[in-house]
Scaffold this motif. Structure first.
Motif, PDB file in Angstrom:
ATOM      1  N   LEU A   1     -13.311  11.352  -2.679  1.00  0.00           N
ATOM      2  CA  LEU A   1     -14.477  10.963  -1.884  1.00  0.00           C
ATOM      3  C   LEU A   1     -14.704  11.934  -0.725  1.00  0.00           C
ATOM      4  N   PHE A   2     -13.614  12.404  -0.124  1.00  0.00           N
ATOM      5  CA  PHE A   2     -13.743  13.341   0.988  1.00  0.00           C
ATOM      6  C   PHE A   2     -14.363  14.656   0.516  1.00  0.00           C
ATOM      7  N   MET A   3     -13.901  15.176  -0.602  1.00  0.00           N
ATOM      8  CA  MET A   3     -14.436  16.438  -1.108  1.00  0.00           C
ATOM      9  C   MET A   3     -15.885  16.298  -1.560  1.00  0.00           C
ATOM     10  N   LEU A   4     -16.298  15.084  -1.906  1.00  0.00           N
ATOM     11  CA  LEU A   4     -17.677  14.834  -2.325  1.00  0.00           C
ATOM     12  C   LEU A   4     -18.559  14.387  -1.159  1.00  0.00           C
ATOM     13  N   SER A   5     -18.027  14.458   0.056  1.00  0.00           N
ATOM     14  CA  SER A   5     -18.759  14.076   1.277  1.00  0.00           C
ATOM     15  C   SER A   5     -19.187  12.613   1.259  1.00  0.00           C
ATOM     16  N   LYS A   6     -18.375  11.751   0.635  1.00  0.00           N
ATOM     17  CA  LYS A   6     -18.686  10.331   0.568  1.00  0.00           C
ATOM     18  C   LYS A   6     -17.828   9.488   1.502  1.00  0.00           C
ATOM     19  N   VAL A   7     -17.011  10.133   2.300  1.00  0.00           N
ATOM     20  CA  VAL A   7     -16.226   9.438   3.313  1.00  0.00           C
ATOM     21  C   VAL A   7     -16.019  10.404   4.473  1.00  0.00           C
ATOM     22  N   LYS A   8     -16.053   9.872   5.693  1.00  0.00           N
ATOM     23  CA  LYS A   8     -15.804  10.684   6.879  1.00  0.00           C
ATOM     24  C   LYS A   8     -14.470  10.268   7.477  1.00  0.00           C
ATOM     25  N   ILE A   9     -13.662  11.257   7.806  1.00  0.00           N
ATOM     26  CA  ILE A   9     -12.344  10.990   8.365  1.00  0.00           C
ATOM     27  C   ILE A   9     -12.225  11.765   9.668  1.00  0.00           C
ATOM     28  N   SER A  10     -11.928  11.050  10.745  1.00  0.00           N
ATOM     29  CA  SER A  10     -11.981  11.643  12.089  1.00  0.00           C
ATOM     30  C   SER A  10     -10.957  12.752  12.296  1.00  0.00           C
ATOM     31  N   ASN A  11      -9.823  12.638  11.638  1.00  0.00           N
ATOM     32  CA  ASN A  11      -8.773  13.653  11.759  1.00  0.00           C
ATOM     33  C   ASN A  11      -8.284  13.996  10.359  1.00  0.00           C
ATOM     34  N   GLU A  12      -8.613  15.218   9.925  1.00  0.00           N
ATOM     35  CA  GLU A  12      -8.321  15.592   8.538  1.00  0.00           C
ATOM     36  C   GLU A  12      -6.823  15.683   8.244  1.00  0.00           C
TER      37      GLU A  12
ATOM     38  N   PHE B   1       0.836  -1.197   0.000  1.00  0.00           N
ATOM     39  CA  PHE B   1       0.000   0.000   0.000  1.00  0.00           C
ATOM     40  C   PHE B   1       0.878   1.257   0.000  1.00  0.00           C
ATOM     41  N   ASN B   2       1.651   1.360  -1.067  1.00  0.00           N
ATOM     42  CA  ASN B   2       2.436   2.569  -1.383  1.00  0.00           C
ATOM     43  C   ASN B   2       3.362   2.998  -0.242  1.00  0.00           C
ATOM     44  N   ASN B   3       3.939   1.980   0.425  1.00  0.00           N
ATOM     45  CA  ASN B   3       4.969   2.215   1.445  1.00  0.00           C
ATOM     46  C   ASN B   3       4.490   3.070   2.620  1.00  0.00           C
ATOM     47  N   GLN B   4       3.179   3.143   2.827  1.00  0.00           N
ATOM     48  CA  GLN B   4       2.646   3.971   3.905  1.00  0.00           C
ATOM     49  C   GLN B   4       2.694   3.226   5.247  1.00  0.00           C
ATOM     50  N   THR B   5       2.906   3.991   6.311  1.00  0.00           N
ATOM     51  CA  THR B   5       2.848   3.467   7.674  1.00  0.00           C
ATOM     52  C   THR B   5       1.729   4.207   8.400  1.00  0.00           C
ATOM     53  N   LEU B   6       0.703   3.454   8.794  1.00  0.00           N
ATOM     54  CA  LEU B   6      -0.476   4.066   9.401  1.00  0.00           C
ATOM     55  C   LEU B   6      -1.346   2.976  10.024  1.00  0.00           C
TER      56      LEU B   6
ATOM     57  N   VAL C   1     -10.838   3.128  -8.613  1.00  0.00           N
ATOM     58  CA  VAL C   1     -11.684   3.921  -9.507  1.00  0.00           C
ATOM     59  C   VAL C   1     -11.743   5.366  -9.033  1.00  0.00           C
ATOM     60  N   VAL C   2     -11.690   5.565  -7.708  1.00  0.00           N
ATOM     61  CA  VAL C   2     -11.793   6.885  -7.103  1.00  0.00           C
ATOM     62  C   VAL C   2     -10.791   6.939  -5.959  1.00  0.00           C
ATOM     63  N   THR C   3     -10.452   8.147  -5.515  1.00  0.00           N
ATOM     64  CA  THR C   3      -9.454   8.306  -4.463  1.00  0.00           C
ATOM     65  C   THR C   3     -10.094   8.786  -3.167  1.00  0.00           C
ATOM     66  N   VAL C   4      -9.357   8.659  -2.072  1.00  0.00           N
ATOM     67  CA  VAL C   4      -9.826   9.150  -0.777  1.00  0.00           C
ATOM     68  C   VAL C   4     -10.063  10.652  -0.836  1.00  0.00           C
TER      69      VAL C   4
ATOM     70  N   TYR D   1      -4.908  13.368   8.428  1.00  0.00           N
ATOM     71  CA  TYR D   1      -4.504  12.078   7.858  1.00  0.00           C
ATOM     72  C   TYR D   1      -5.121  11.830   6.468  1.00  0.00           C
ATOM     73  N   ILE D   2      -5.787  12.816   5.904  1.00  0.00           N
ATOM     74  CA  ILE D   2      -6.414  12.618   4.588  1.00  0.00           C
ATOM     75  C   ILE D   2      -5.379  12.227   3.548  1.00  0.00           C
ATOM     76  N   GLN D   3      -4.283  12.936   3.498  1.00  0.00           N
ATOM     77  CA  GLN D   3      -3.262  12.646   2.488  1.00  0.00           C
ATOM     78  C   GLN D   3      -2.610  11.280   2.714  1.00  0.00           C
ATOM     79  N   LYS D   4      -2.438  10.914   3.989  1.00  0.00           N
ATOM     80  CA  LYS D   4      -1.891   9.583   4.284  1.00  0.00           C
ATOM     81  C   LYS D   4      -2.810   8.492   3.747  1.00  0.00           C
ATOM     82  N   LEU D   5      -4.104   8.628   4.025  1.00  0.00           N
ATOM     83  CA  LEU D   5      -5.072   7.649   3.537  1.00  0.00           C
ATOM     84  C   LEU D   5      -5.180   7.692   2.018  1.00  0.00           C
ATOM     85  N   HIS D   6      -5.091   8.890   1.458  1.00  0.00           N
ATOM     86  CA  HIS D   6      -5.127   9.040   0.005  1.00  0.00           C
ATOM     87  C   HIS D   6      -3.979   8.258  -0.641  1.00  0.00           C
ATOM     88  N   GLN D   7      -2.781   8.436  -0.106  1.00  0.00           N
ATOM     89  CA  GLN D   7      -1.619   7.740  -0.662  1.00  0.00           C
ATOM     90  C   GLN D   7      -1.710   6.239  -0.428  1.00  0.00           C
TER      91      GLN D   7
END
Length: 420
Positions: free
Chosen positions: A387-398, A323-328, A381-384, A400-406
């Motif tokens: 989806l976040f900008m389209l209000s189709k996903v909720k993320i408790s701490n914004e 998963f793209n070398n991410q640590t999370l 097909v779509v990215t985090v 980490y959006i880029q971490k989840l995106h990557q």
């Protein structure tokens, strides 16, 4: 109601009942004449008796068939791993029984069949995308329909490696397709009946790029009339265009370019998003201008839809995926109103891109997502971020959006040319 498989012990009358339901459900597909019914019935019986990848199911009420469907056992390239995938097609309900939740019951049984087989992922082509979206199916890649002049295809230096393929060359075509599938995320392996259908259709032309004893690309196409009064006006319709190398694509393109004296326009339905860089004049002949100055080039559509039916099982399939070398460490909260077993929280720990599912672990962030969007996200097909900008996903701490995106980002967008 009682759903049971339409197996090969059934007589022809049972299949004929299903044909009548199919024709009623899809009146534009067939004309309903007796020869057409007989041919369709024969096809269903042949498939049931000879193709292990296809099974017909009927929904019965008091010994009367009121609906049915066709299930498929596929194999798909999921991020470089071949996994089993369930497919459904030809979902049909008796005209007198519409709006009685029969289609929903059929789809629920479809999901149960593959859950029982421990298959974690399914797909379908929707008769109504909104109906299946509510049932947890997420959008797959869009298709783009180009309608261009033959001269729009680049002319390369040669077409000397081109040859017609016959049924005797079927294994070579299959080998080429499989090599492409093994390299392309989202592609389904061809079944034996799919391969046979290419050469059984008398309208199909099959031309390949052959070097040595190996096919490096091929095109399946047919002609359609552009005019009812002028037999000289025809369009060429590309049904499959598969290529392993830029050279193979250019040689096939050279062939298409050379058809200008016979062909008015070439119809190319493709999920490749950047082929307008390959073509010359991408305008579709409508002369439609989109403000301010954007020339109409394609008609795009949504079709193939995906669904994860076992979230834990699906991500277990991805144990070897990086998963793209991410640590999370994050909590994935899935909302699935149709399958309660999916309606749960899962803690996922990734270290340098290697993901494991863990219990009772402290999380950096929580992501809340519907199963439909999760299915599309997992396929790339779509990215985090989208989806976040389209209000189709909720993320408790914004933060980490880029971490989840990557982490979920898929560089090789999915592609699927399998129709079912």
């Amino acid at each position: 109601m009682n759903i049971r498989v339409v197996d090969k012990l059934w007589d022809e009358e049972d299949f004929l009942q299903f044909v009548d339901i199919v024709i009623g459900a899809y009146p534009g597909m067939l004309d309903g004449s007796q020869p057409t019914k007989e041919q369709l019935k024969a096809l269903f019986i042949h498939n049931q008796n000879n193709d292990e990848a296809i099974h017909y199911y009927g929904l019965w009420e008091e010994n009367k068939l009121v609906g049915g469907m066709r299930l498929h056992n596929f194999e798909m390239n999921l991020l470089s791993k071949i996994i089993p995938v369930g497919g459904v097609g030809l979902v049909a309900v008796d005209l007198l029984r519409k709006k009685e939740r029969i289609a929903k019951e059929l789809i629920e049984h479809f999901l149960k069949v593959f859950l029982d087989k421990q298959v974690h992922f399914v797909a379908l082509y929707p008769f109504r995308p909104d109906f299946y979206k509510k049932m947890g199916f997420g959008y797959g890649p869009k298709i783009h329909q180009y309608l261009v002049e033959p001269s729009s295809f680049p002319k390369g230096p040669t077409k000397k490696h081109l040859k017609y393929l016959t049924v005797q060359d079927q294994h070579k075509l299959a080998d080429c397709y499989k090599r492409v599938t093994m390299k392309r995320h989202g592609m389904f392996l061809k079944t034996e009946s799919e391969l046979a259908a290419i050469f059984k259709n008398p309208q199909n032309y099959v031309i390949a790029v052959e070097k040595g004893d190996t096919i490096q690309g091929y095109i399946v196409f047919s002609f359609t009339k552009q005019s009812d009064t002028n037999f000289l006006l025809n369009n060429l319709v590309i049904k499959e265009l598969i290529y392993e190398t830029p050279e193979a694509l250019l040689e096939l393109s050279t062939f298409l370019n050379s058809q200008a004296d016979q062909v008015a326009r070439i119809e190319w339905n493709t999920q490749e998003e950047k082929v307008h860089f390959f073509l010359g004049d991408v305008r579709n002949g409508s002369n439609h201008l989109i403000p301010s100055v954007y020339h109409a080039s394609t008609v795009s559509g949504v079709g193939l839809m995906y669904r994860i039916i076992n979230v834990k099982g699906f991500f277990e399939e991805l144990k070897t995926h990086n998963f793209n070398n991410q640590t999370l460490t994050f909590k994935l909260t899935v909302e699935d109103s149709l399958l309660p077993e999916n309606n749960q929280q899962i803690v996922m720990k990734t270290v340098d891109g290697n993901m494991t599912i863990v219990d009772n672990h402290k999380c950096d962030v929580e992501m809340i997502i519907d199963i439909a969007e999760l299915s599309s996200l997992a396929m790339g097909v779509v990215t985090v971020q989208e989806l976040f900008m389209l209000s189709k996903v909720k993320i408790s701490n914004e933060q980490y959006i880029q971490k989840l995106h990557q982490l979920f980002y898929v560089y090789d967008k999915p592609m699927c040319i399998t129709a079912f």
